[in-house]
Structures are given as structure tokens and as C-alpha cells.
Design an enzyme around this catalytic site. Structure first.
Site, short mmCIF file in Angstrom:
data_model
loop_
_atom_site.label_atom_id
_atom_site.label_comp_id
_atom_site.label_asym_id
_atom_site.label_seq_id
_atom_site.Cartn_x
_atom_site.Cartn_y
_atom_site.Cartn_z
N GLY A 1 -123.42 8.92 102.71
CA GLY A 1 -122.63 9.61 103.73
C GLY A 1 -123.29 9.58 105.10
O GLY A 1 -124.41 10.03 105.28
N GLY B 1 -122.12 11.21 107.79
CA GLY B 1 -121.50 12.28 108.59
C GLY B 1 -122.58 12.98 109.42
O GLY B 1 -123.64 12.41 109.69
N GLU C 1 -106.34 24.89 116.90
CA GLU C 1 -106.50 23.84 117.92
C GLU C 1 -105.34 22.85 117.87
O GLU C 1 -104.82 22.44 118.91
CB GLU C 1 -107.84 23.13 117.72
N ASP D 1 -121.99 19.97 104.20
CA ASP D 1 -120.90 20.69 103.53
C ASP D 1 -121.04 20.70 102.01
O ASP D 1 -120.62 21.65 101.34
CB ASP D 1 -119.56 20.01 103.85
N ALA E 1 -120.47 21.95 111.39
CA ALA E 1 -121.41 20.89 111.77
C ALA E 1 -122.87 21.35 111.88
O ALA E 1 -123.78 20.62 111.49
CB ALA E 1 -120.95 20.25 113.08
C1 FAD Z 1 -110.34 18.66 111.50
C2 FAD Z 1 -111.72 19.25 111.45
C3 FAD Z 1 -112.19 19.96 112.52
C4 FAD Z 1 -113.47 20.52 112.49
N1 FAD Z 1 -113.90 21.20 113.57
C5 FAD Z 1 -115.16 21.68 113.58
C6 FAD Z 1 -115.67 22.33 114.74
O1 FAD Z 1 -114.97 22.49 115.73
N2 FAD Z 1 -116.96 22.76 114.70
C7 FAD Z 1 -117.75 22.58 113.61
O2 FAD Z 1 -118.92 22.96 113.64
N3 FAD Z 1 -117.29 21.99 112.50
C8 FAD Z 1 -116.02 21.52 112.46
N4 FAD Z 1 -115.54 20.90 111.35
C9 FAD Z 1 -116.41 20.82 110.16
C10 FAD Z 1 -117.44 19.71 110.30
O3 FAD Z 1 -116.83 18.53 110.72
C11 FAD Z 1 -118.13 19.54 108.95
O4 FAD Z 1 -118.75 20.73 108.60
C12 FAD Z 1 -119.15 18.41 109.03
O5 FAD Z 1 -118.52 17.18 109.26
C13 FAD Z 1 -119.98 18.36 107.75
O6 FAD Z 1 -120.88 17.30 107.86
P1 FAD Z 1 -121.32 16.48 106.57
O7 FAD Z 1 -122.30 15.47 107.04
O8 FAD Z 1 -121.69 17.40 105.50
O9 FAD Z 1 -119.99 15.75 106.08
P2 FAD Z 1 -119.06 14.73 106.84
O10 FAD Z 1 -119.26 14.77 108.31
O11 FAD Z 1 -117.69 14.96 106.32
O12 FAD Z 1 -119.56 13.31 106.34
C14 FAD Z 1 -119.44 12.89 105.00
C15 FAD Z 1 -119.54 11.37 104.99
O13 FAD Z 1 -119.67 10.96 103.65
C16 FAD Z 1 -118.84 9.83 103.41
N5 FAD Z 1 -118.53 9.85 101.96
C17 FAD Z 1 -118.03 10.88 101.26
N6 FAD Z 1 -117.94 10.57 99.95
C18 FAD Z 1 -118.40 9.30 99.85
C19 FAD Z 1 -118.54 8.41 98.74
N7 FAD Z 1 -118.24 8.78 97.50
N8 FAD Z 1 -119.00 7.16 98.99
C20 FAD Z 1 -119.31 6.78 100.26
N9 FAD Z 1 -119.21 7.60 101.33
C21 FAD Z 1 -118.75 8.83 101.13
C22 FAD Z 1 -117.64 10.05 104.32
O14 FAD Z 1 -116.99 8.85 104.62
C23 FAD Z 1 -118.30 10.68 105.54
O15 FAD Z 1 -118.69 9.72 106.48
C24 FAD Z 1 -114.27 20.34 111.34
C25 FAD Z 1 -113.79 19.61 110.26
C26 FAD Z 1 -112.52 19.06 110.32
C27 FAD Z 1 -112.00 18.26 109.15
#
Ligand code: FAD
Length: 435
Positions: free
Chosen positions: A15, A17, A174, A305, A322
Site C-alpha cells: 500500500g 497510501g 464537502e 487505517d 490521514a
Molecule cells: C473521500 C475521502 C475523504 C477523506 N478526507 C479526509 C480529510 O479531509 N482528512 C483526513 O485526515 N482524512 C481524510 N480521509 C481519510 C484518509 O484519506 C485516510 O485515513 C488515509 O488515506 C489512510 O491512509 P492509509 O495509508 O492507511 O490508506 P490509504 O491512503 O487508503 O492507502 C491504502 C493503499 O493500499 C493499496 N491497497 C489496498 N489493498 C491492497 C492490496 N490488497 N494490494 C495492493 N494494494 C492495496 C491502495 O491502492 C492504496 O494505495 C478521507 C478519505 C476519503 C475516502
């Protein structure tokens, strides 16, 4: 996978993200081999997805190529791959492009949309976790406006011009604010044959206030701002069913609509293979200790997350936003270095920087520790923070100039139907991650 085996310890990150990227950036230059796997070849800045779906920004302003991160070190690799499962006993991940052995595994797979088991919503509704999904919403909104222009049947036109969103968290607030801006500023210019008063935006929320995760002050202000924009808010209203044409709720309210957007929650997105005790089933998140080690494993970590770290202040885990993801990613980089050097691990401590949400073009609400404020200044802060955290200089510049242009001209730059939305069957097959 064409990744050389060297003497260096191999860290595999699933991931790219917020969490995965924060970690990767901190270990790029260290004495270890890093392999990042993601089903997309770009990082998505999810907080601005709603601007893509409402024609405010082009998708490439909020996406960042993951290879740009790994290219700066010959010890780092990116592979475009779906990770299907993990065999912890063999230290191996199984992916769509083959198997890979790891020394340390970091699961940073984020979350997916939670439909709470409602199949009708999953099948017929729209949701927004990825760029393609945001583009689907953009196309559907624009296609429905086009269709409404040529529809003589007033009932059909009403359904095409009703936009219904379920879930008044930051995303729902939003998104509904941005659709209202579209109605107020773009529709009268672009669609002179339509009566903007016929276009209705309904925001449905199961609880008794909008923005439930924020302070009451923020909720009250956001409620007022949305009403000023013309959004119809229905509190204590839960969606029961959507058949593609009619939204039914737990109250008398039923709305005919061709655009129903589900923004009512997320759940973890785990990978198959780990022991059942590693996962907290209700939340679908891995239980981790203070070092982000997954329950029962020493060399498998979860961040962002997908990780649920119970602390005194956060007994149900950190909020799925985030900041915890970024902070955990950076912190784990330190701990992996400690592990490799045989040093003691440091526990993670979350620093809550506050929350914010924007409502339309120059209003926002901001909750900081001791200070809660709203209005134009809050919107300014919101813009600054989002530009600051947006990944990549190019993306920041393009977004900044886009916002200036939109602000001065009351315009939206990207109202193009590049890839028409072909319907829900296509959506279900495309969204194989079901997020
Ligand atoms: C519409 C929306 C608006 C948001 N607005 C806000 C905001 O204003 N402020 C804020 O703080 N947070 C916001 N968030 C929440 C924030 O985006 C998340 O908390 C954050 O992205 C979490 O980061 P992460 O790295 O855990 O996961 P993510 O950023 O979701 O990244 C996960 C990554 O893993 C990859 N992945 C998943 N499963 C697999 C797999 N099996 N194989 C290969 N790749 C995989 C995905 O492609 C992705 O790139 C929002 C979320 C959404 C959906």
C-alpha cells in the site's frame, strides 16, 4: 517479480497510501531493501477526491506516481500488484504477479467503503475511495444534467435533478457543499435550459447532527452553511434501500433520484492469511501493539487505517484519517531501523493536530485542541493545510492555480465527460477492491 535477493534485510510494504508512503520516504536511503506493492501505480490524496467528482480538479492534481518515490534509490522497488494473501509461516506474500519473500512486512492497505451489509446500496449507489470512482461520480452528475436538459417528463427530470448523499461526515458535507456550488454557479451558465431551482441536494444523516466526529460548534456552523447553500439536511434519517431510482429511509422520507452517493462509513481492508486473532472482526482492522506489530507476529506490522492500536485516549483505535497514518508510517521507519540494529523499539504516540472540513467555496470549520473556528479564515487554513500535505510540487502548483481560477471566475475547470459512466454493472466489475 524480478527483484534481486541481496544480503540486505527486505522490507515489503503493501500500500502506497498516506501510511505506506510516509514510511517508504523515511527508509529509502537506509541499509535495507524496500519493495512497495500497490494495486495502483499512484498515491491518491483522498481528502480532495470530492473536488474531482464535482469537476473542481483534474485527477492528476491529486494523484502522485509511486515510482517517483522508489526511483531515488537503487535499493527500492515498486511493483504494480494486487496482494491476495499472506503466508506468515513462509514469510511470503502472494500477489497477482507472483510471490515475494519478506524479512519485515508492513500492511498499509487502508480502508474500504462500509455498506453495513446493504446490498442494494452497494449495487446501485455510488461511492468514492479511488480516482476512478470519483470520475464515475463526475460523469454521472454531468450525464444526468445533460439528460435532464432534454427530458420533457417532469417526474423523470426531477429524479435526474435530485442528488442524494447519505452520511454527513466530512466527505458527505464537502461533497454536498460542492454539488450545491455547482448548482448555484455552473448550472445557470452551462445549462440555461434548466431551472436551477429544480435541482435539489439532499444530505441524509442517521445521527442527530452533521459532522458527528467534530465538535458541536463545527456541526452547528456547518449545518447553517450548508443550508445557506441550499442543501436540504435530513437528520436522524437512515437509508434502508436504493433500487437505482428510489431512496427509501427509516422515516416517511423517500426520494426519487438517479444519483445516490453513499458516504456513510469505512471499514478496514485486510489481506487474507493471518491468524483470526490478528483481526478485530467488527472493525476489520488488525490489532497492533504500541510498536505497530500485528497481534501474534513479530515481523508483521500494520499502519494507518488498517491498524487498530488501543490506547487509553483512543480505546477503539485512532481515527481513520490521514494524520495517524502519516505519523505511524514515520514512526515505524524509526522502529524498523531499531530492529535491524538490534535496538529497543519506541512506542508510538499520536499527536492530534485537529480536524477540519470545508463547506463550499469560502467557508470551513476547524477544530483545534483549544480553538474552534469557522468561516472565511477557517477556509483559508483548510486550503493552506491541504496544499501543504498534497504530494508533489507540481500537484500543489496546479491545484493552487486551479483554486485561484475557480475562486475568481466562479467556475470549475474540469467539467468534462471523458469516460462516460456506463452503469452499475461496469462499476461493480471495475471496482474489484469493492471500496
Ligand atoms: C473521500 C475521502 C475523504 C477523506 N478526507 C479526509 C480529510 O479531509 N482528512 C483526513 O485526515 N482524512 C481524510 N480521509 C481519510 C484518509 O484519506 C485516510 O485515513 C488515509 O488515506 C489512510 O491512509 P492509509 O495509508 O492507511 O490508506 P490509504 O491512503 O487508503 O492507502 C491504502 C493503499 O493500499 C493499496 N491497497 C489496498 N489493498 C491492497 C492490496 N490488497 N494490494 C495492493 N494494494 C492495496 C491502495 O491502492 C492504496 O494505495 C478521507 C478519505 C476519503 C475516502
Amino acid at each position: 517479480m524480478n527483484i534481486p535477493r541481496t544480503d540486505l534485510p527486505r522490507v515489503v510494504i503493501i500500500g502506497g497510501g498516506f501510511a505506506g508512503m510516509a514510511l517508504a520516504r523515511k527508509i529509502l536511503k537506509e541499509e535495507m531493501q524496500m519493495v512497495m506493492l500497490d494495486r495502483h501505480n499512484y498515491h491518491t490524496f483522498q481528502p480532495l477526491l470530492y473536488q474531482v467528482s464535482t469537476s473542481g480538479l483534474e485527477p492528476d492534481s491529486i494523484a502522485y506516481p509511486l515510482r517517483k518515490i522508489t526511483r531515488s534509490s537503487n535499493k527500492c522497488f515498486f511493483r504494480l500488484a494486487e496482494v491476495n494473501s499472506i503466508s506468515a509461516e513462509k514469510n511470503t506474500v502472494h500477489t497477482s504477479i507472483g510471490d515475494l519473500i519478506y524479512d519485515y512486512l508492513v500492511i498499509a492497505t487502508g480502508s474500504k467503503t462500509n455498506f453495513f451489509g446493504n446490498e442494494s446500496i452497494e449495487k446501485h449507489g455510488m461511492w468514492m475511495k479511488t480516482v476512478p470512482q470519483a470520475l464515475n461520480i463526475r460523469s454521472l452528475i454531468l450525464e444526468n444534467l445533460e439528460q435532464a436538459t432534454i427530458t420533457e417528463d417532469p417526474e423523470k427530470r426531477k429524479a435526474l435533478l435530485n442528488f442524494v448523499l447519505a452520511g454527513a461526515g466530512p466527505t458527505g458535507v464537502e461533497l454536498s457543499g460542492a454539488i450545491a456550488e455547482l448548482r448555484n454557479h455552473i448550472v445557470p451558465k452551462d445549462y440555461p435550459d434548466l431551472n436551477p431551482d429544480e435541482m435539489n441536494i439532499h444530505l441524509l444523516e442517521g445521527l442527530d447532527r452533521v459532522l458527528p466526529p467534530m465538535s458541536e460548534h463545527a456541526s452547528e456552523k456547518a449545518h447553517k452553511m450548508l443550508e445557506e447553500l441550499g442543501v436540504k439536511i435530513h437528520l436522524n434519517t437512515m437509508v434502508k434501500n436504493y433500487d437505482g431510482h428510489l431512496v427509501e429511509t427509516n422515516t416517511d422520507l423517500a426520494i426519487k433520484t438517479e444519483t445516490f452517493i453513499w458516504s456513510a462509513g469505512v471499514t478496514g481492508s485486510p489481506v487474507k492469511g493471518l491468524n483470526a486473532s490478528a483481526l478485530i472482526e467488527k472493525a476489520n482492522r488488525y490489532e497492533v501493539n504500541a510498536f505497530n506489530q500485528v497481534n501474534g507476529y513479530e515481523n508483521i506490522f500494520a499502519i494507518g487505517d488498517i491498524a487498530l492500536m488501543k490506547t487509553q485516549e483512543f480505546p477503539k483505535g485512532h481515527p481513520m484519517v490521514a494524520q495517524p497514518a502519516i505519523q505511524q508510517g514515520k514512526h515505524l521507519a524509526k522502529n524498523i531501523k531499531h530492529l535491524i540494529r538490534g535496538e529497543k523499539l519506541e512506542p508510538f504516540e499520536y499527536f492530534d493536530k485537529g480536524t477540519m472540513a470545508t463547506v463550499g467555496r469560502n467557508r470551513a470549520v476547524v477544530d483545534l485542541h483549544k480553538w474552534k473556528f469557522s468561516g472565511f479564515f477557517a477556509w483559508f487554513v483548510w486550503m493552506f493545510v491541504h496544499l501543504w500535505f498534497l504530494v508533489g510540487f507540481r500537484n500543489r502548483t496546479v491545484t493552487f492555480f486551479n483554486w485561484i481560477y475557480n475562486y475568481i471566475n466562479f467556475d470549475k475547470a474540469a467539467r468534462l465527460i471523458i469516460r462516460p459512466f456506463k452503469g452499475h454493472e461496469e462499476k461493480m466489475s471495475m471496482d474489484k477492491e469493492k471500496v
